[in-house]
Write a protein that holds these residues in place. Sequence first.
Motif, PDB file in Angstrom:
ATOM      1  N   GLU A 132      -6.877  -0.904  -6.516  1.00 43.41           N
ATOM      2  CA  GLU A 132      -5.668  -1.221  -7.266  1.00 43.41           C
ATOM      3  C   GLU A 132      -4.766  -0.008  -7.459  1.00 43.41           C
ATOM      4  OE1 GLU A 132      -4.346  -3.328 -11.417  1.00 43.41           O
ATOM      5  OE2 GLU A 132      -6.275  -2.336 -11.302  1.00 43.41           O
ATOM      6  N   GLU A 133      -5.362   1.154  -7.613  1.00 44.97           N
ATOM      7  CA  GLU A 133      -4.555   2.348  -7.862  1.00 44.97           C
ATOM      8  C   GLU A 133      -3.888   2.881  -6.593  1.00 44.97           C
ATOM      9  OE1 GLU A 133      -8.210   5.548  -7.778  1.00 44.97           O
ATOM     10  OE2 GLU A 133      -7.816   4.416  -9.591  1.00 44.97           O
ATOM     11  N   ASN A 134      -4.248   2.343  -5.425  1.00 43.82           N
ATOM     12  CA  ASN A 134      -3.666   2.818  -4.173  1.00 43.82           C
ATOM     13  C   ASN A 134      -2.571   1.905  -3.634  1.00 43.82           C
ATOM     14  OD1 ASN A 134      -5.346   5.034  -4.149  1.00 43.82           O
ATOM     15  ND2 ASN A 134      -6.948   3.973  -3.035  1.00 43.82           N
ATOM     16  N   VAL A 135      -2.053   1.020  -4.488  1.00 42.89           N
ATOM     17  CA  VAL A 135      -0.986   0.123  -4.065  1.00 42.89           C
ATOM     18  C   VAL A 135       0.138   0.140  -5.094  1.00 42.89           C
ATOM     19  CG1 VAL A 135      -2.509  -1.415  -2.775  1.00 42.89           C
ATOM     20  CG2 VAL A 135      -2.024  -1.900  -5.171  1.00 42.89           C
ATOM     21  N   ASP A 136       1.317  -0.225  -4.644  1.00 43.42           N
ATOM     22  CA  ASP A 136       2.447  -0.431  -5.542  1.00 43.42           C
ATOM     23  C   ASP A 136       2.534  -1.924  -5.809  1.00 43.42           C
ATOM     24  OD1 ASP A 136       3.226   2.282  -5.563  1.00 43.42           O
ATOM     25  OD2 ASP A 136       4.260   2.010  -3.650  1.00 43.42           O
ATOM     26  N   HIS A 137       2.588  -2.298  -7.071  1.00 38.51           N
ATOM     27  CA  HIS A 137       2.693  -3.706  -7.443  1.00 38.51           C
ATOM     28  C   HIS A 137       4.163  -4.111  -7.398  1.00 38.51           C
ATOM     29  CE1 HIS A 137      -1.513  -4.224  -8.629  1.00 38.51           C
ATOM     30  NE2 HIS A 137      -1.434  -2.931  -8.880  1.00 38.51           N
ATOM     31  N   GLN A 138       4.445  -5.154  -6.645  1.00 35.18           N
ATOM     32  CA  GLN A 138       5.804  -5.642  -6.469  1.00 35.18           C
ATOM     33  C   GLN A 138       6.023  -6.868  -7.365  1.00 35.18           C
ATOM     34  OE1 GLN A 138       7.706  -3.837  -4.149  1.00 35.18           O
ATOM     35  NE2 GLN A 138       5.892  -2.583  -4.015  1.00 35.18           N
ATOM     36  N   ASP A 139       7.286  -7.304  -7.475  1.00 31.86           N
ATOM     37  CA  ASP A 139       7.607  -8.527  -8.196  1.00 31.86           C
ATOM     38  C   ASP A 139       7.020  -9.728  -7.462  1.00 31.86           C
ATOM     39  OD1 ASP A 139       8.897  -7.891 -10.467  1.00 31.86           O
ATOM     40  OD2 ASP A 139      10.921  -8.302  -9.733  1.00 31.86           O
ATOM     41  N   GLU A 140       6.708 -10.782  -8.208  1.00 31.95           N
ATOM     42  CA  GLU A 140       6.196 -11.998  -7.581  1.00 31.95           C
ATOM     43  C   GLU A 140       7.229 -12.649  -6.680  1.00 31.95           C
ATOM     44  OE1 GLU A 140       4.906 -14.514 -10.724  1.00 31.95           O
ATOM     45  OE2 GLU A 140       3.177 -13.280 -11.194  1.00 31.95           O
ATOM     46  N   THR A 141       8.490 -12.314  -6.888  1.00 32.15           N
ATOM     47  CA  THR A 141       9.557 -12.895  -6.073  1.00 32.15           C
ATOM     48  C   THR A 141       9.874 -12.066  -4.838  1.00 32.15           C
ATOM     49  OG1 THR A 141      11.204 -11.777  -7.429  1.00 32.15           O
ATOM     50  CG2 THR A 141      10.615 -14.031  -8.051  1.00 32.15           C
ATOM     51  N   ASP A 142       9.246 -10.916  -4.695  1.00 30.58           N
ATOM     52  CA  ASP A 142       9.484 -10.106  -3.500  1.00 30.58           C
ATOM     53  C   ASP A 142       8.967 -10.837  -2.268  1.00 30.58           C
ATOM     54  OD1 ASP A 142      10.598  -8.164  -5.022  1.00 30.58           O
ATOM     55  OD2 ASP A 142       9.078  -6.636  -4.648  1.00 30.58           O
ATOM     56  N   PRO A 143       9.685 -10.750  -1.155  1.00 35.64           N
ATOM     57  CA  PRO A 143       9.231 -11.453   0.046  1.00 35.64           C
ATOM     58  C   PRO A 143       7.964 -10.830   0.619  1.00 35.64           C
ATOM     59  CG  PRO A 143      11.193 -10.159   0.512  1.00 35.64           C
ATOM     60  CD  PRO A 143      10.957 -10.072  -0.966  1.00 35.64           C
ATOM     61  N   ILE A 144       7.110 -11.685   1.161  1.00 30.50           N
ATOM     62  CA  ILE A 144       5.908 -11.234   1.870  1.00 30.50           C
ATOM     63  C   ILE A 144       6.374 -10.828   3.260  1.00 30.50           C
ATOM     64  CG2 ILE A 144       3.658 -11.915   2.758  1.00 30.50           C
ATOM     65  CD1 ILE A 144       3.698 -14.134   0.574  1.00 30.50           C
ATOM     66  N   THR A 145       6.159  -9.562   3.626  1.00 29.51           N
ATOM     67  CA  THR A 145       6.623  -9.096   4.935  1.00 29.51           C
ATOM     68  C   THR A 145       5.483  -8.910   5.927  1.00 29.51           C
ATOM     69  OG1 THR A 145       6.577  -6.792   4.199  1.00 29.51           O
ATOM     70  CG2 THR A 145       8.666  -7.998   3.952  1.00 29.51           C
ATOM     71  N   CYS A 146       4.247  -9.072   5.491  1.00 24.80           N
ATOM     72  CA  CYS A 146       3.100  -8.992   6.395  1.00 24.80           C
ATOM     73  C   CYS A 146       3.001 -10.322   7.147  1.00 24.80           C
ATOM     74  CB  CYS A 146       1.830  -8.729   5.594  1.00 24.80           C
ATOM     75  SG  CYS A 146       0.304  -8.897   6.543  1.00 24.80           S
ATOM     76  N   PRO A 147       3.178 -10.326   8.478  1.00 31.52           N
ATOM     77  CA  PRO A 147       3.161 -11.591   9.222  1.00 31.52           C
ATOM     78  C   PRO A 147       1.872 -12.412   9.028  1.00 31.52           C
ATOM     79  CG  PRO A 147       4.117  -9.865  10.576  1.00 31.52           C
ATOM     80  CD  PRO A 147       3.562  -9.194   9.341  1.00 31.52           C
ATOM     81  N   PRO A 148       0.674 -11.819   9.089  1.00 37.46           N
ATOM     82  CA  PRO A 148      -0.522 -12.639   8.854  1.00 37.46           C
ATOM     83  C   PRO A 148      -0.551 -13.237   7.447  1.00 37.46           C
ATOM     84  CG  PRO A 148      -1.144 -10.587   9.922  1.00 37.46           C
ATOM     85  CD  PRO A 148       0.299 -10.469   9.534  1.00 37.46           C
ATOM     86  N   CYS A 149      -0.129 -12.481   6.437  1.00 39.62           N
ATOM     87  CA  CYS A 149      -0.082 -13.018   5.078  1.00 39.62           C
ATOM     88  C   CYS A 149       0.914 -14.170   4.989  1.00 39.62           C
ATOM     89  CB  CYS A 149       0.301 -11.929   4.069  1.00 39.62           C
ATOM     90  SG  CYS A 149      -1.005 -10.760   3.695  1.00 39.62           S
ATOM     91  N   PRO A 197       0.830  -1.207   0.000  1.00 39.75           N
ATOM     92  CA  PRO A 197       0.000   0.000   0.000  1.00 39.75           C
ATOM     93  C   PRO A 197       0.867   1.261   0.000  1.00 39.75           C
ATOM     94  CG  PRO A 197      -0.694  -1.529   1.713  1.00 39.75           C
ATOM     95  CD  PRO A 197       0.591  -2.052   1.157  1.00 39.75           C
ATOM     96  N   HIS A 198       0.372   2.298  -0.652  1.00 45.22           N
ATOM     97  CA  HIS A 198       1.103   3.564  -0.620  1.00 45.22           C
ATOM     98  C   HIS A 198       1.301   3.967   0.835  1.00 45.22           C
ATOM     99  CE1 HIS A 198      -0.508   4.681  -4.871  1.00 45.22           C
ATOM    100  NE2 HIS A 198       0.333   3.669  -4.895  1.00 45.22           N
ATOM    101  N   ARG A 199       2.493   4.361   1.159  1.00 52.46           N
ATOM    102  CA  ARG A 199       2.884   4.737   2.521  1.00 52.46           C
ATOM    103  C   ARG A 199       2.742   3.571   3.497  1.00 52.46           C
ATOM    104  NH1 ARG A 199      -0.185   9.541   1.088  1.00 52.46           N
ATOM    105  NH2 ARG A 199      -1.901   8.606   2.205  1.00 52.46           N
ATOM    106  N   GLY A 200       2.711   2.350   2.956  1.00 45.62           N
ATOM    107  CA  GLY A 200       2.604   1.166   3.810  1.00 45.62           C
ATOM    108  C   GLY A 200       3.963   0.588   4.113  1.00 45.62           C
ATOM    109  N   ARG A 201       4.027  -0.240   5.142  1.00 46.71           N
ATOM    110  CA  ARG A 201       5.271  -0.849   5.572  1.00 46.71           C
ATOM    111  C   ARG A 201       5.469  -2.235   5.002  1.00 46.71           C
ATOM    112  NH1 ARG A 201       5.779  -0.880  11.934  1.00 46.71           N
ATOM    113  NH2 ARG A 201       4.167  -2.366  11.468  1.00 46.71           N
ATOM    114  N   HIS A 202       4.396  -3.017   4.925  1.00 49.79           N
ATOM    115  CA  HIS A 202       4.500  -4.431   4.600  1.00 49.79           C
ATOM    116  C   HIS A 202       4.112  -4.727   3.159  1.00 49.79           C
ATOM    117  CE1 HIS A 202       5.347  -5.557   8.687  1.00 49.79           C
ATOM    118  NE2 HIS A 202       4.261  -4.939   9.116  1.00 49.79           N
ATOM    119  N   THR A 203       4.743  -5.762   2.628  1.00 56.77           N
ATOM    120  CA  THR A 203       4.365  -6.304   1.331  1.00 56.77           C
ATOM    121  C   THR A 203       3.395  -7.450   1.593  1.00 56.77           C
ATOM    122  OG1 THR A 203       6.489  -5.724   0.368  1.00 56.77           O
ATOM    123  CG2 THR A 203       5.214  -7.407  -0.772  1.00 56.77           C
ATOM    124  N   HIS A 204       2.236  -7.409   0.941  1.00 63.39           N
ATOM    125  CA  HIS A 204       1.174  -8.385   1.164  1.00 63.39           C
ATOM    126  C   HIS A 204       1.068  -9.349  -0.009  1.00 63.39           C
ATOM    127  CE1 HIS A 204      -0.696  -6.182   4.566  1.00 63.39           C
ATOM    128  NE2 HIS A 204      -0.238  -5.109   3.928  1.00 63.39           N
TER     129      HIS A 204
END
Length: 138
Positions: free
Chosen positions: A113-130, A86-93
Amino acid sequence: MNTLPASQAEYDTQMQGLEDEAETARKAYIEAKRRYDRICDTMRDLRVAWREQQISAVPATAQDHKPAPDTGLVLKSPAYPDRIKPHRGRHTHAATYAPGLLMHTACNMKFEEENVDHQDETDPITCPPCQRIVQNNP
């Protein structure tokens, strides 16, 4: 800056000019919003088509959904193939598309969709619940 009108006729003239400007600006805004929405739709379609092409190009043995041995955080899941931040977010979901222009995350959050940054599929998931959900339900 406009000066205050001295008569009703001047007031009516200034008000009519401002109303005309406002209507022109409103029409320009609507057209810009339509163009932006078309571009977002095209970008989404391109991302989905690219992901499908990449999945179909990979042999079945390489599509195993196991965490990367080095990091332990890169987790794959067919249910949540996308990575968003998410924009200004900490975690990758871990996320997937929901009806409309929404992204639904594994941790049960929804983002436009327009309020998030799309990351690579290989980026690590950093959101603990996810991480937990994807790891427990590959």
